[in-house]
Design an enzyme around this catalytic site. Structure first.
Site, PDB file in Angstrom:
ATOM      1  N   LYS A  68      29.493  60.584  22.916  1.00  0.00           N
ATOM      2  CA  LYS A  68      30.194  59.683  22.990  1.00  0.00           C
ATOM      3  C   LYS A  68      29.037  59.208  24.152  1.00  0.00           C
ATOM      4  CE  LYS A  68      34.619  58.927  24.090  1.00  0.00           C
ATOM      5  NZ  LYS A  68      33.885  56.771  24.776  1.00  0.00           N
ATOM      6  N   LYS A 104      24.183  57.172  24.281  1.00  0.00           N
ATOM      7  CA  LYS A 104      24.387  55.934  25.637  1.00  0.00           C
ATOM      8  C   LYS A 104      23.800  54.857  25.231  1.00  0.00           C
ATOM      9  CE  LYS A 104      25.769  55.305  30.468  1.00  0.00           C
ATOM     10  NZ  LYS A 104      27.348  56.045  30.791  1.00  0.00           N
ATOM     11  N   SER A 356      38.661  59.205  28.653  1.00  0.00           N
ATOM     12  CA  SER A 356      37.952  58.612  27.068  1.00  0.00           C
ATOM     13  C   SER A 356      39.063  59.239  26.278  1.00  0.00           C
ATOM     14  CB  SER A 356      36.543  58.377  27.177  1.00  0.00           C
ATOM     15  OG  SER A 356      36.693  56.989  27.373  1.00  0.00           O
TER      16      SER A 356
HETATM   17  P1  NAD Z   1      30.189  47.854  37.439  1.00  0.00           P
HETATM   18  O1  NAD Z   1      28.690  46.670  36.821  1.00  0.00           O
HETATM   19  O2  NAD Z   1      32.044  47.732  37.052  1.00  0.00           O
HETATM   20  O3  NAD Z   1      30.418  47.662  39.141  1.00  0.00           O
HETATM   21  C1  NAD Z   1      29.035  48.245  39.892  1.00  0.00           C
HETATM   22  C2  NAD Z   1      28.956  47.479  40.694  1.00  0.00           C
HETATM   23  O4  NAD Z   1      27.867  47.656  42.153  1.00  0.00           O
HETATM   24  C3  NAD Z   1      29.478  45.832  41.126  1.00  0.00           C
HETATM   25  O5  NAD Z   1      30.236  45.843  42.094  1.00  0.00           O
HETATM   26  C4  NAD Z   1      27.900  45.581  41.648  1.00  0.00           C
HETATM   27  O6  NAD Z   1      27.587  44.303  42.309  1.00  0.00           O
HETATM   28  C5  NAD Z   1      27.775  46.469  42.083  1.00  0.00           C
HETATM   29  N1  NAD Z   1      26.097  46.350  42.989  1.00  0.00           N
HETATM   30  C6  NAD Z   1      25.084  46.196  42.133  1.00  0.00           C
HETATM   31  N2  NAD Z   1      24.187  46.199  42.172  1.00  0.00           N
HETATM   32  C7  NAD Z   1      24.022  46.615  43.638  1.00  0.00           C
HETATM   33  C8  NAD Z   1      23.123  47.327  44.927  1.00  0.00           C
HETATM   34  N3  NAD Z   1      22.150  46.724  45.039  1.00  0.00           N
HETATM   35  N4  NAD Z   1      24.503  47.531  46.125  1.00  0.00           N
HETATM   36  C9  NAD Z   1      25.548  47.623  46.374  1.00  0.00           C
HETATM   37  N5  NAD Z   1      26.342  47.217  44.997  1.00  0.00           N
HETATM   38  C10 NAD Z   1      25.602  46.645  43.804  1.00  0.00           C
HETATM   39  O7  NAD Z   1      30.216  49.261  36.834  1.00  0.00           O
HETATM   40  P2  NAD Z   1      30.573  51.018  37.481  1.00  0.00           P
HETATM   41  O8  NAD Z   1      30.935  50.677  35.263  1.00  0.00           O
HETATM   42  O9  NAD Z   1      31.556  50.890  38.248  1.00  0.00           O
HETATM   43  O10 NAD Z   1      29.125  51.621  37.262  1.00  0.00           O
HETATM   44  C11 NAD Z   1      28.836  52.235  38.022  1.00  0.00           C
HETATM   45  C12 NAD Z   1      28.004  53.251  37.925  1.00  0.00           C
HETATM   46  O11 NAD Z   1      28.942  54.361  37.379  1.00  0.00           O
HETATM   47  C13 NAD Z   1      26.775  53.813  37.410  1.00  0.00           C
HETATM   48  O12 NAD Z   1      26.195  54.619  37.494  1.00  0.00           O
HETATM   49  C14 NAD Z   1      27.943  53.914  35.356  1.00  0.00           C
HETATM   50  O13 NAD Z   1      26.404  54.508  34.340  1.00  0.00           O
HETATM   51  C15 NAD Z   1      28.460  54.993  36.513  1.00  0.00           C
HETATM   52  N6  NAD Z   1      29.944  55.237  35.417  1.00  0.00           N
HETATM   53  C16 NAD Z   1      31.048  54.542  34.868  1.00  0.00           C
HETATM   54  C17 NAD Z   1      31.301  55.225  34.701  1.00  0.00           C
HETATM   55  C18 NAD Z   1      33.348  54.284  34.380  1.00  0.00           C
HETATM   56  O14 NAD Z   1      33.830  54.779  33.736  1.00  0.00           O
HETATM   57  N7  NAD Z   1      32.671  52.907  34.473  1.00  0.00           N
HETATM   58  C19 NAD Z   1      32.345  56.373  34.202  1.00  0.00           C
HETATM   59  C20 NAD Z   1      31.271  57.221  34.496  1.00  0.00           C
HETATM   60  C21 NAD Z   1      30.315  56.928  35.287  1.00  0.00           C
END
Ligand code: NAD
Length: 463
Positions: A68, A104, A356
């Site tokens: 996953k 991933k 999930s």
């Molecule tokens: P996303 O794309 O929805 O959001 C990321 C946000 O960060 C965006 O709003 C973007 O504009 C902002 N961003 C980008 N560069 C930046 C910077 N330099 N400074 C400040 N903000 C910035 O992504 P997400 O799904 O929210 O994922 C964010 C993190 O969480 C990642 O590391 C991802 O691996 C992790 N994550 C996500 C999930 C999920 O369910 N979506 C689950 C586990 C972990």
């Protein structure tokens, strides 16, 4: 931070935990190494020109299947980054008892540079490449959203899988994070942010941990700074401010930040970003990042490596909650862990994969959670109330009778399962940190719990 540095950071945390557990070097090496990484280049005709895209899917460990892990769309993705993220998925699933291996994927692309029709064609082409190698498959490899992807992309992937496998009755279990009307589950979109909220609430139930962080009192009124108002950061900030009375004083985004000592209205700010594509022109805009500003809780929820040796010493937050994957480099962690409490990514953002898992189970069982028992539960409580009224001869004047009677809907069950997962894992992590001399922080504790379970799984298989 480069992908290679990120992978090195993850491996260093792994090595520390393996040492604490006295794990044999050969078994540790077997667990640490990714099983395989598939790299694909494919072409899509866009505006009468063929554009070539590069994507990856790494399977880190298939000691449990399916494996996953999300698919991210990012210009900065590379093989090492995907491998680091896949490894984190293996450890995360083990830590929170989700019966999956780790994987991933990533596509090197700026999704904002394409219109939605082109993006759909690109996503479907990438999906075809992965599906034909069983790197998307309900019983072997189940992706989910990550940075740059969401429900829409997951719906396209599911549809592509179903078209290529029309007789697979479990086709929709090939990917999670789908929209509700495409076999998703209520509470998945919010799950990672909701999990961050539950993690912070659980921290406030652990006095010894609060002492390490030098935080007193309750969550209400505490100040928070969030980096990244995407899926994870937005939901975490929204729930903490709207439900727990937290003051989100800073939000930093890719094009600047909003700072307001009185507290930011997260929904209004999010609407502004959605309408204008930027945080600019919102009240309190400043052109800086807020990682080193004063606050009680810092939630990096955007990128990896943002807290590194260049700014680690300047961080003033007492508690850092790693909502993003790998936001603190190994070197920065060595500096910060001595005087702050860090709730590690392995645990803090596990809400996404937890829900999930619920979605995958729902897809395999082909029935919405709660559908069978909701009314039965309600009838039981109604019968109980009637019996009490009959025995006492008095009518109960229950002002919130409806809430007392209400049976569990899917969203109630999802949140209950998520809360239980986050609480149980925190308790285990914190207990181990306080009871084992060699373990000084939650990160090593979390990794050692995960590693112990994976090692046992390998040993049971005869390795
Ligand atoms: P996303 O794309 O929805 O959001 C990321 C946000 O960060 C965006 O709003 C973007 O504009 C902002 N961003 C980008 N560069 C930046 C910077 N330099 N400074 C400040 N903000 C910035 O992504 P997400 O799904 O929210 O994922 C964010 C993190 O969480 C990642 O590391 C991802 O691996 C992790 N994550 C996500 C999930 C999920 O369910 N979506 C689950 C586990 C972990």
């Amino acid at each position: 931070m480069s992908g290679k540095e990120f992978l090195k950071s993850v491996d260093q945390v792994f090595d520390n935990a393996a040492k604490v557990l006295n794990l044999s070097v050969s078994l540790a090496n077997q667990i640490k190494a990714p099983n395989a990484t598939y790299k694909v280049n494919f072409g899509v005709r866009i505006k009468n020109k063929i554009s070539t895209f590069t994507g990856f899917r790494c399977v880190h460990s298939d000691h449990l299947e399916p494996v996953k892990g999300g698919i991210r769309f990012s210009l900065h993705a590379d093989q090492a980054e995907v491998e680091a993220l896949a490894a984190l998925m293996t450890y995360k699933c083990a830590l929170v008892d989700i019966p999956f291996g780790g994987s991933k994927g990533a596509l090197i692309i700026n999704p904002n540079a394409y219109n939605k029709y082109d993006l759909e064609r690109i996503t479907r082409r990438f999906s075809q490449e992965l599906i034909k190698r069983d790197l998307i498959n309900p019983s072997q490899n189940v992706p989910a959203p990550d940075m740059g992807t969401g429900e829409r992309e997951m719906a396209w992937i599911a549809d592509e899988y179903r078209r290529l496998n029309p007789v697979d009755i479990n086709a929709f279990a090939c990917v999670t994070g789908k929209p509700i009307n495409k076999h998703g589950i209520r509470g998945r979109a919010e799950a990672t942010g909701r999990g961050v909220q539950y993690a912070i609430k659980e921290f406030f139930r652990h006095k010894k941990d609060m002492k390490i962080a030098k935080i007193e009192g309750s969550l209400e009124g505490k100040t928070v700074i969030v980096q990244g108002l995407g899926n994870v950061g937005y939901h975490a900030a929204k729930f903490l401010s709207e439900e727990d009375g937290v003051k989100v004083i800073g939000v930093s985004e890719r094009d600047g930040a909003i700072y307001d000592k009185k507290g930011i209205n997260i929904q209004k700010l999010k609407n502004h970003i959605l309408n204008t594509g930027s945080v600019k022109k919102y009240k309190g805009y400043i052109n800086t990042d807020l990682l080193t500003n004063q606050c009680d809780i810092l939630i990096p929820a955007a990128l990896e490596g943002v807290i590194n040796k260049s700014n680690a010493k300047k961080i003033k937050a007492k508690l850092i909650v790693e909502a993003a994957n790998g936001p603190i480099t190994y070197e920065a962690d060595q500096i910060l862990a001595k005087e702050k409490l860090i709730i590690p990514d392995l645990y803090a953002n596990a809400g996404g994969v937890t829900v999930s898992y619920f979605e995958w189970v729902k897809n395999l069982s082909h029935i919405r959670f709660g559908r069978l028992h909701k009314r039965g539960e309600e009838n039981k409580i109604l019968n109980l109330i009637s019996s009490v009224e009959e025995i006492t001869g008095r009518k109960l004047n229950l002002s919130n009778k409806e809430n007392i009677i209400k049976g569990s809907d899917e969203i109630d069950l999802v949140r209950s399962g998520l809360d239980d997962t986050m609480r149980s894992a925190y308790i285990a992590m914190s207990y181990r940190m306080h009871s084992k001399n060699k373990i000084k922080d939650l990160r090593t504790s979390a990794m050692s719990i995960a590693l112990e379970k994976i090692a046992l799984s390998y040993q049971t298989l005869g390795l």
